[in-house]
Design a protein around this motif. Structure first.
Motif, PDB file in Angstrom:
ATOM      1  N   ALA A   1       1.301  -0.988  -0.084  1.00  0.00           N
ATOM      2  CA  ALA A   1       0.154  -0.093  -0.221  1.00  0.00           C
ATOM      3  C   ALA A   1       1.154   1.337  -0.010  1.00  0.00           C
ATOM      4  N   SER A   2       0.167   2.461  -0.423  1.00  0.00           N
ATOM      5  CA  SER A   2       1.442   3.744  -0.615  1.00  0.00           C
ATOM      6  C   SER A   2       0.485   5.122  -0.017  1.00  0.00           C
ATOM      7  N   SER A   3       1.037   5.535   0.690  1.00  0.00           N
ATOM      8  CA  SER A   3       0.384   6.541   0.822  1.00  0.00           C
ATOM      9  C   SER A   3       0.792   7.942   0.738  1.00  0.00           C
ATOM     10  N   LEU A   4       0.045   9.006   0.653  1.00  0.00           N
ATOM     11  CA  LEU A   4       0.795  10.133   0.398  1.00  0.00           C
ATOM     12  C   LEU A   4      -0.006  11.186   1.978  1.00  0.00           C
ATOM     13  N   VAL A   5      -1.216  11.181   1.741  1.00  0.00           N
ATOM     14  CA  VAL A   5      -1.120  12.025   2.793  1.00  0.00           C
ATOM     15  C   VAL A   5      -2.018  10.658   4.855  1.00  0.00           C
ATOM     16  N   TYR A   6      -1.632  10.721   5.457  1.00  0.00           N
ATOM     17  CA  TYR A   6      -1.125  10.243   6.663  1.00  0.00           C
ATOM     18  C   TYR A   6      -2.366   9.138   6.630  1.00  0.00           C
ATOM     19  N   ASN A   7      -1.918   8.145   6.449  1.00  0.00           N
ATOM     20  CA  ASN A   7      -2.520   7.195   6.603  1.00  0.00           C
ATOM     21  C   ASN A   7      -3.649   6.300   5.765  1.00  0.00           C
ATOM     22  N   GLU A   8      -3.534   7.305   4.685  1.00  0.00           N
ATOM     23  CA  GLU A   8      -5.263   7.286   3.463  1.00  0.00           C
ATOM     24  C   GLU A   8      -4.320   6.407   2.835  1.00  0.00           C
ATOM     25  N   GLN A   9      -4.213   5.022   2.739  1.00  0.00           N
ATOM     26  CA  GLN A   9      -3.132   4.480   2.388  1.00  0.00           C
ATOM     27  C   GLN A   9      -3.829   3.391   0.944  1.00  0.00           C
ATOM     28  N   PHE A  10      -3.823   3.093   0.208  1.00  0.00           N
ATOM     29  CA  PHE A  10      -3.900   2.485  -1.501  1.00  0.00           C
ATOM     30  C   PHE A  10      -3.097   1.131  -1.822  1.00  0.00           C
ATOM     31  N   PHE A  11      -4.139   0.123  -2.174  1.00  0.00           N
ATOM     32  CA  PHE A  11      -3.377  -0.970  -1.568  1.00  0.00           C
ATOM     33  C   PHE A  11      -3.572  -1.217  -3.499  1.00  0.00           C
ATOM     34  N   GLY A  12      -2.729  -2.254  -3.269  1.00  0.00           N
ATOM     35  CA  GLY A  12      -2.230  -3.090  -5.141  1.00  0.00           C
ATOM     36  C   GLY A  12      -2.441  -3.524  -4.470  1.00  0.00           C
ATOM     37  N   PRO A  13      -2.914  -4.860  -6.282  1.00  0.00           N
ATOM     38  CA  PRO A  13      -3.603  -5.978  -6.260  1.00  0.00           C
ATOM     39  C   PRO A  13      -2.900  -7.348  -5.881  1.00  0.00           C
ATOM     40  N   GLY A  14      -1.717  -7.242  -5.347  1.00  0.00           N
ATOM     41  CA  GLY A  14      -0.936  -7.912  -4.331  1.00  0.00           C
ATOM     42  C   GLY A  14      -0.674  -9.464  -5.208  1.00  0.00           C
ATOM     43  N   THR A  15      -0.009 -10.295  -4.103  1.00  0.00           N
ATOM     44  CA  THR A  15       1.000 -10.380  -4.950  1.00  0.00           C
ATOM     45  C   THR A  15       0.600 -11.803  -4.520  1.00  0.00           C
ATOM     46  N   ARG A  16       0.250 -13.495  -4.956  1.00  0.00           N
ATOM     47  CA  ARG A  16      -0.067 -14.543  -4.415  1.00  0.00           C
ATOM     48  C   ARG A  16       1.130 -15.201  -4.440  1.00  0.00           C
ATOM     49  N   LEU A  17       1.403 -15.694  -3.515  1.00  0.00           N
ATOM     50  CA  LEU A  17       2.771 -16.893  -3.049  1.00  0.00           C
ATOM     51  C   LEU A  17       2.301 -17.735  -2.555  1.00  0.00           C
ATOM     52  N   THR A  18       2.239 -19.023  -3.432  1.00  0.00           N
ATOM     53  CA  THR A  18       2.398 -20.371  -3.214  1.00  0.00           C
ATOM     54  C   THR A  18       3.605 -20.928  -2.454  1.00  0.00           C
ATOM     55  N   VAL A  19       4.161 -21.552  -1.506  1.00  0.00           N
ATOM     56  CA  VAL A  19       5.080 -22.174  -1.549  1.00  0.00           C
ATOM     57  C   VAL A  19       4.535 -23.806  -0.827  1.00  0.00           C
ATOM     58  N   LEU A  20       5.172 -24.789  -1.992  1.00  0.00           N
ATOM     59  CA  LEU A  20       5.277 -26.526  -2.272  1.00  0.00           C
ATOM     60  C   LEU A  20       6.407 -26.418  -1.382  1.00  0.00           C
TER      61      LEU A  20
END
Lengths: 111, 111
Positions: A92-111
């Motif tokens: 998540a990135s933020s410009l203003v204090y704590n108004e965080q905008f999230f990305g779509p994510g990375t799904r990690l699978t560990v086998l």
């Protein structure tokens, strides 16, 4: 304005390997935070970077590390992967204090 | 116990009905944030509340913050299938960039 981007979107690794995830914040945002999301624990804070400095750190083992570059892009690294590290990793990135905008994510699978 | 409790855990409503989701903190709130998440995807920022008694609305969604009770509610009026998803409340409990999240409320809207 482009949103937060994360690469790769999906990743499959085996136990013991290490992985690096990347996050590009919204242009002009200098704070980048990382979160881990699992069905059991929900969303948990990993760490936050501002101007290349780690300002806050969650309660995760030292195998989880991160860094931020001068252009505010951030990477997180997980070494010696365990099965329990399988999760959706959100940035998540933020410009203003704590108004965080999230990305779509990375799904990690560990086998 | 959870620092941030959300209720209910899941909700199934008929299209057109109103609904409310609650979020209660065990600690002082410096800020309360509502997000929506489609399964396995990133979080969409809905609203941020910082002052006691603050109320914000966007389209058919209204959020309120009761500072004394350390509680926030999210109300959706005349629900639509597009409202379906997981609603997450996040709280700043330390005055930093670190957000603590509730477990989420899964909302299904039946046409």
């Amino acid at each position: 304005k482009a949103g937060v981007t994360q690469t790769p979107r999906y990743l499959i690794k085996t136990r013991g390997q290490q992985v690096t995830l990347s996050c590009s914040p919204i242009s002009g945002h200098r704070s980048v935070s990382w979160y881990q999301q699992t069905p059991g624990q929900g969303l948990q804070f990993l760490f936050e970077y501002f101007s290349e400095t780690q300002r806050n750190k969650g309660n995760f083992p030292g195998r989880f590390s991160g860094r931020q570059f001068s252009n505010s892009r951030s990477e997180m690294n997980v070494s010696t992967l365990e099965l329990g590290d399988s999760a959706l990793y959100l940035c998540a990135s933020s410009l203003v204090y704590n108004e965080q905008f999230f990305g779509p994510g990375t799904r990690l699978t560990v086998l | 116990s959870q620092e941030l409790e959300q209720s209910p855990q899941s909700l199934i409503v008929q299209e057109g009905k109103n609904l409310t989701i609650n979020c209660t903190s065990s600690k002082t709130l410096y800020g309360l944030y509502w997000y929506k998440q489609k399964y396995g995807e990133g979080l969409i920022f809905l609203m941020m509340l910082q002052k006691g008694g603050e109320e914000k609305s966007h389209e058919k969604i209204t959020a309120k913050l009761d500072e004394k009770k350390q509680q926030s509610s999210l109300h959706i009026t005349a629900s639509q299938p597009s409202h379906a998803g997981i609603y997450l409340c996040g709280a700043d409990m330390s005055g930093s960039y670190q957000l603590t999240f509730g477990k989420g409320t899964k909302l299904s809207v039946i046409p």
